[in-house]
Design a protein around this motif. Structure first.
Motif, PDB file in Angstrom:
ATOM      1  N   ASN A  99       6.130  -3.417  -3.421  1.00  0.00           N
ATOM      2  CA  ASN A  99       5.305  -3.013  -4.878  1.00  0.00           C
ATOM      3  C   ASN A  99       3.942  -3.008  -4.822  1.00  0.00           C
ATOM      4  OD1 ASN A  99       7.839  -2.939  -6.450  1.00  0.00           O
ATOM      5  ND2 ASN A  99       7.784  -5.132  -7.010  1.00  0.00           N
ATOM      6  N   GLN A 100       3.302  -3.991  -4.117  1.00  0.00           N
ATOM      7  CA  GLN A 100       1.668  -3.938  -3.979  1.00  0.00           C
ATOM      8  C   GLN A 100       1.242  -2.814  -3.324  1.00  0.00           C
ATOM      9  OE1 GLN A 100       0.079  -6.019  -5.768  1.00  0.00           O
ATOM     10  NE2 GLN A 100      -2.046  -6.286  -4.660  1.00  0.00           N
ATOM     11  N   GLU A 128      -3.576 -10.428  -2.318  1.00  0.00           N
ATOM     12  CA  GLU A 128      -3.285 -10.786  -3.409  1.00  0.00           C
ATOM     13  C   GLU A 128      -1.621 -10.913  -3.908  1.00  0.00           C
ATOM     14  OE1 GLU A 128      -4.424  -7.380  -5.789  1.00  0.00           O
ATOM     15  OE2 GLU A 128      -6.528  -7.647  -5.372  1.00  0.00           O
ATOM     16  N   ILE A 129      -0.884 -10.842  -2.880  1.00  0.00           N
ATOM     17  CA  ILE A 129       0.532 -11.002  -3.131  1.00  0.00           C
ATOM     18  C   ILE A 129       0.903 -12.610  -3.006  1.00  0.00           C
ATOM     19  CG2 ILE A 129       2.715 -10.639  -2.125  1.00  0.00           C
ATOM     20  CD1 ILE A 129       1.767  -7.861  -0.919  1.00  0.00           C
ATOM     21  N   GLU A 130       1.738 -12.927  -3.794  1.00  0.00           N
ATOM     22  CA  GLU A 130       2.110 -14.488  -4.005  1.00  0.00           C
ATOM     23  C   GLU A 130       3.075 -14.389  -2.624  1.00  0.00           C
ATOM     24  OE1 GLU A 130       5.159 -17.027  -6.325  1.00  0.00           O
ATOM     25  OE2 GLU A 130       4.483 -15.217  -7.141  1.00  0.00           O
ATOM     26  N   LYS A 186      -5.797  -5.689  -0.860  1.00  0.00           N
ATOM     27  CA  LYS A 186      -4.516  -5.725  -1.716  1.00  0.00           C
ATOM     28  C   LYS A 186      -3.480  -6.442  -1.478  1.00  0.00           C
ATOM     29  CE  LYS A 186      -6.171  -2.850  -4.851  1.00  0.00           C
ATOM     30  NZ  LYS A 186      -6.191  -3.119  -6.447  1.00  0.00           N
ATOM     31  N   LEU A 187      -3.265  -6.493  -0.146  1.00  0.00           N
ATOM     32  CA  LEU A 187      -2.059  -7.476   0.534  1.00  0.00           C
ATOM     33  C   LEU A 187      -2.432  -8.816   0.256  1.00  0.00           C
ATOM     34  CD1 LEU A 187      -0.922  -5.398   3.679  1.00  0.00           C
ATOM     35  CD2 LEU A 187      -0.115  -5.103   1.150  1.00  0.00           C
ATOM     36  N   SER A 208       2.312   0.623  -5.623  1.00  0.00           N
ATOM     37  CA  SER A 208       1.938   0.630  -7.095  1.00  0.00           C
ATOM     38  C   SER A 208       0.380   0.722  -7.070  1.00  0.00           C
ATOM     39  CB  SER A 208       2.471  -0.628  -7.723  1.00  0.00           C
ATOM     40  OG  SER A 208       1.926  -1.726  -7.380  1.00  0.00           O
ATOM     41  N   ASN A 209      -0.231   0.539  -5.926  1.00  0.00           N
ATOM     42  CA  ASN A 209      -1.754   0.585  -5.832  1.00  0.00           C
ATOM     43  C   ASN A 209      -2.158   1.606  -4.809  1.00  0.00           C
ATOM     44  OD1 ASN A 209      -2.601  -1.974  -7.350  1.00  0.00           O
ATOM     45  ND2 ASN A 209      -1.296  -2.792  -6.035  1.00  0.00           N
ATOM     46  N   ARG A 266       8.024  -7.632  -3.118  1.00  0.00           N
ATOM     47  CA  ARG A 266       6.554  -7.639  -3.666  1.00  0.00           C
ATOM     48  C   ARG A 266       5.464  -6.893  -2.822  1.00  0.00           C
ATOM     49  NH1 ARG A 266       8.185 -13.185  -4.136  1.00  0.00           N
ATOM     50  NH2 ARG A 266       7.098 -13.845  -2.269  1.00  0.00           N
ATOM     51  N   LEU A 267       5.815  -6.895  -1.242  1.00  0.00           N
ATOM     52  CA  LEU A 267       5.018  -5.932  -0.466  1.00  0.00           C
ATOM     53  C   LEU A 267       5.229  -4.701  -0.766  1.00  0.00           C
ATOM     54  CD1 LEU A 267       3.227  -5.794   2.045  1.00  0.00           C
ATOM     55  CD2 LEU A 267       5.360  -5.786   3.484  1.00  0.00           C
TER      56      LEU A 267
END
Length: 95
Positions: free
Chosen positions: A66-67, A30-32, A27-28, A70-71, A63-64
């Motif tokens: 949120n990822q 996938e972060i831009e 999951k991590l 939210s998951n 972003r971290l």
């Protein structure tokens, strides 16, 4: 950089790796702006997220968060995995 701590009291290192570290690494990743994700597993998971040089700290940390939050369906239910704790490392830009 930032660390993500996920408690899993009483679990073997193998269970922590299979049920927490590996799914969360995916999951991590996938972060831009993520350069690399490192992890260790021993009764808890510690994942170190390394951002690409020059990425602004605040948007990267947002972003971290949120990822991760939210998951949360990646967390296995009912086995004792605790709430993730995110600890950003101090810097104005991620290095």
């Amino acid at each position: 950089m930032a660390n993500v701590f996920v408690p899993f009291v009483g679990a073997s290192a193998r269970d922590v790796e299979q049920l927490v570290s590996t799914p969360l690494e995916q999951k991590l990743s996938e972060i831009e702006g993520i350069k690399h994700v490192y992890s260790t597993a021993a009764g808890h998971a510690v994942l170190t997220v390394e951002f690409t040089v020059g990425i602004e700290r605040q948007p990267a940390i947002v972003r971290l968060y949120n990822q991760v939050f939210s998951n949360q369906d990646w967390l296995p239910a009912g086995v004792g995995v605790g709430q993730p704790l995110i600890k950003p490392k101090a810097s104005t830009t991620c290095r």
